[in-house]
Enzyme design. Structure first.
Site, mmCIF file in Angstrom:
data_model
loop_
_atom_site.group_PDB
_atom_site.id
_atom_site.type_symbol
_atom_site.label_atom_id
_atom_site.label_comp_id
_atom_site.label_asym_id
_atom_site.label_seq_id
_atom_site.Cartn_x
_atom_site.Cartn_y
_atom_site.Cartn_z
ATOM 1 N N HIS A 12 -8.458 4.185 2.141
ATOM 2 C CA HIS A 12 -8.855 3.368 1.562
ATOM 3 C C HIS A 12 -9.625 2.513 2.113
ATOM 4 C CE1 HIS A 12 -4.025 2.203 1.179
ATOM 5 N NE2 HIS A 12 -5.054 1.401 2.112
ATOM 6 N N HIS A 59 -1.834 -5.186 1.182
ATOM 7 C CA HIS A 59 -1.842 -5.916 2.890
ATOM 8 C C HIS A 59 -1.716 -6.540 2.060
ATOM 9 C CE1 HIS A 59 -4.365 -1.513 1.826
ATOM 10 N NE2 HIS A 59 -3.773 -1.611 2.968
ATOM 11 N N HIS A 193 -4.325 6.378 11.921
ATOM 12 C CA HIS A 193 -5.485 5.072 12.278
ATOM 13 C C HIS A 193 -4.291 4.093 12.911
ATOM 14 C CE1 HIS A 193 -4.314 3.813 8.697
ATOM 15 N NE2 HIS A 193 -5.002 2.458 7.809
ATOM 16 N N GLU A 240 0.166 5.152 5.987
ATOM 17 C CA GLU A 240 0.278 5.172 4.937
ATOM 18 C C GLU A 240 0.281 6.330 4.044
ATOM 19 O OE1 GLU A 240 -2.453 0.722 4.910
ATOM 20 O OE2 GLU A 240 -3.772 3.154 4.729
HETATM 21 FE FE FE Z 1 -4.103 0.780 3.770
#
Ligand code: FE
Ligand code: FE
Lengths: 281, 126, 281, 126
Positions: A12, A59, A193, A240
């Site tokens: 996302h 977030h 990431h 995540e």
């Molecule tokens: Fe995220």
């Protein structure tokens, strides 16, 4: 009786939303990524689900460090896109389904999941970018969406096992729902990431590809994977990926893998997309 | 025992960092409102006075020392709201945090990203 | 190593706090109740715990219907008394213990309890009245307090079993803590009361007395008690009693009952107080 | 199936009541701030205009119809904040909701409270 017919997992990344909002999807940097989304969009249009349960993380948008829920479920009529510092995304309002969402919340709490119930919240890129990825840029989203937010920002997130078990409990709750709905579950976030520190930009394609493969075929390996392995191998923010296990847990043990897509990079991130269908559908 | 500190260049946002960085990150969070962004841009020092920041947190903001913010208890999803206020992307600050330029960082990403090899643990790194 | 040495359960009726704050504890209406608190105060002074984990519910003070956490834990340095509509109670600020609270939060989440972590919150009568009951009116509270709030306002609250199991997990977390602390756990709320509707004022002393007795000796009966039995037998707001099970779960299977006190009425409510000690202490 | 509706004189604050009463209860919650209490007291109608109340919720507040508030989706812990603003106790509104006076209600409580006998279920009540 409602039933979960399929699951989809996808990254996302905010930059994916920005690329769409700014009309850059045809640029050489972005084209290979978006080309890979075409089959998913066609698949979704054909599936035409009545409802989406969308597992994502906030977030620092709707929530903050003031109150950090491990699992939160949005029971509102609608959810406005959040302002994450550069104004809200120009995407449709997300319509919820209070009746279904409250059923889900009630069922999960009675099943010993300690949900936080949320009557008023915005939704950030964690929820809207997956919708953009699978729906493109419609005037309105194709069906109601139940936001189910998982804390993965503050350590510790829930364990992989807890996420998978939440999926199992969601499946049970859906089956208990009287209306005859065909439900799609989305798991979002990842893939590898790291956004912060000297190690920013870390990509581990080997880890990601195993994750994609094992999620369909041998999820138990991933259910047992400790947090530190995500952080070490997939980058601090790659944790995540535990949210994909909620999606997997909500599906049957045996599933058909419909589609897989993997691309590096989108901004700082490796992106993955996986579609699984229950055999019974 | 899990040892997250063994992972190089990584600052897990755990209980200690949350405790240290709570007010700092709540300042960052305030920048999700347009009015607050305007106020901050008009007078950074004055705006920061409204928040209980440590001296190193405050200085890291004024200097746009993105790695310094993280080391002082900032969480990337919160500090990125300062970047957004400045009109910068996640990629811009990621480049600076990892000690390179945006162009070089972008090239590294297009070439497949930072390799996991040699980046798993400090001991491995040696 | 820290350890839980004892547990105490008590009602947390706002009127009890008001009676203390307004100096009415000697009046005929209140005297029998407060006389019964004397032994508990002496016991607590002698026990002199290093830390209290206080299980209570917020009543629309720190939280609201906007965000409804099933289990929330306060990790702040301090917690100010809430304004519940008549100004904050004139009682000392409640000091937390961020190091212990964060340890507890982390341990519970990794043990698959889906805690909401709270960095900034006020505390209402649900937390301050029990402190007043067991400490009287000191200049400052005798030790740090960890607020652990349970949703019992919005149906469904967590099940009795989930509450008991949370207690078990708290016990484990306390044992894992390095510092040598003697911890007291408080469960609050109840006993039978209904504050709303035509059935307001319901009192079921038989139910309450069995609850007091069984909590020490055969908690399993209460662990299995479904929500509807609380609502039917102990009044709609009597469902707060599930929080006593968190306290009981945090203690050993076999405990010594030190003290029991029961009085009707305090305002709309039957009040109970129970003190249990682990045998090993 | 559990059947909470079988319990007489009891309005379980469940999903339906929360959904119906959300904005109403949030109005009540606003009265935990002194400034809001002052504004409400100065101009009840005007203050209520700021909140999305249904007509029956609004009227129940203006009439101080405590049972009506509950029936319209109010939760007792929230509606009690109106009582607090008025200077009334939980016991005062409990008396009115159960259709008696504060004095009689107080006497009932001192005498041991409302009996559970005959109050367990509508069917039992007949
Ligand atoms: Fe995220
Ligand atoms: Fe209470």
């Amino acid at each position: 009786m409602a039933r979960i017919v399929a699951g989809l997992a996808t990254s996302h990344v905010p930059a994916i939303g920005i690329a769409m909002d700014q009309g850059k999807t045809g640029e050489p940097y972005w084209k290979p990524l978006f080309d890979g989304y075409d089959p998913a969009r066609k698949w979704l249009a054909k599936l035409d689900p009545d409802l989406i349960v969308l597992v994502y993380n906030d977030h620092g948008s709707a929530f903050s460090l003031e109150v950090i829920p491990t699992f939160a479920i949005g029971v509102a009529e609608k959810f406005l896109p959040a302002d994450e510092g550069w104004g809200p995304r120009p995407v449709p309002v997300v319509n919820g389904d209070p009746k279904f969402a409250w059923h889900l919340a009630e069922s999960l709490i009675l099943d010993e999941f300690d949900m936080t119930i949320v009557n008023d919240m915005t939704v950030d890129h964690g929820l809207t970018v997956p919708l953009s990825i699978v729906c493109g840029q419609p005037e309105k989203w194709p069906c109601p969406v139940i936001p189910l937010s998982v804390n993965v920002v503050q350590y510790p997130p829930p364990t992989g096992k807890r996420c998978f078990d939440l999926g199992r409990a969601i499946r049970k709750a859906v089956k208990r729902y009287d209306d005859d709905l065909r439900v799609l579950i989305l798991g979002t976030g990842g893939m590898s990431h790291q956004l912060h520190g000297e190690r920013a930009g870390l990509i581990n394609s080997e880890f990601d590809k195993s994750f994609l493969d094992d999620l369909s075929r041998q999820p138990q390996r991933l259910v047992d994977l400790p947090h530190i392995e995500y952080v070490r191998e997939a980058g601090a923010e790659g944790i995540e990926l535990v949210m994909w296990l909620v999606m997997r847990g909500a599906l049957d043990d045996d599933v058909t893998e419909i589609y897989q897509h993997y691309h590096v990079p989108a901004s700082n991130t490796a992106t993955g997309l996986l579609i699984l269908e229950n055999l019974t559908e | 025992m899990n040892n997250f500190d063994d992972i190089p260049g990584t600052y897990l946002f755990d209980k200690d960092r949350c405790h240290e960085g709570y007010h700092f990150n709540m300042f960052c969070k305030s920048l999700t409102e347009p009015k607050n962004r305007d106020d901050f841009k008009a007078n950074e020092e004055g705006y920061l006075d409204n928040w209980q920041l440590t001296q190193s947190q405050r200085q890291s903001v004024l200097d746009r020392d993105w790695l310094g913010m993280i080391k002082a208890g900032g969480n990337i999803y919160y500090t990125s709201k300062i970047a957004a206020t400045d009109g910068h992307s996640f990629q811009y600050i990621a480049a600076l945090m990892s000690g390179t330029t945006e162009n070089e960082y972008r090239k590294m990403m297009v070439d497949g990203g930072r390799s996991i090899e040699g980046n798993r643990s400090l001991s491995e790194k040696g």
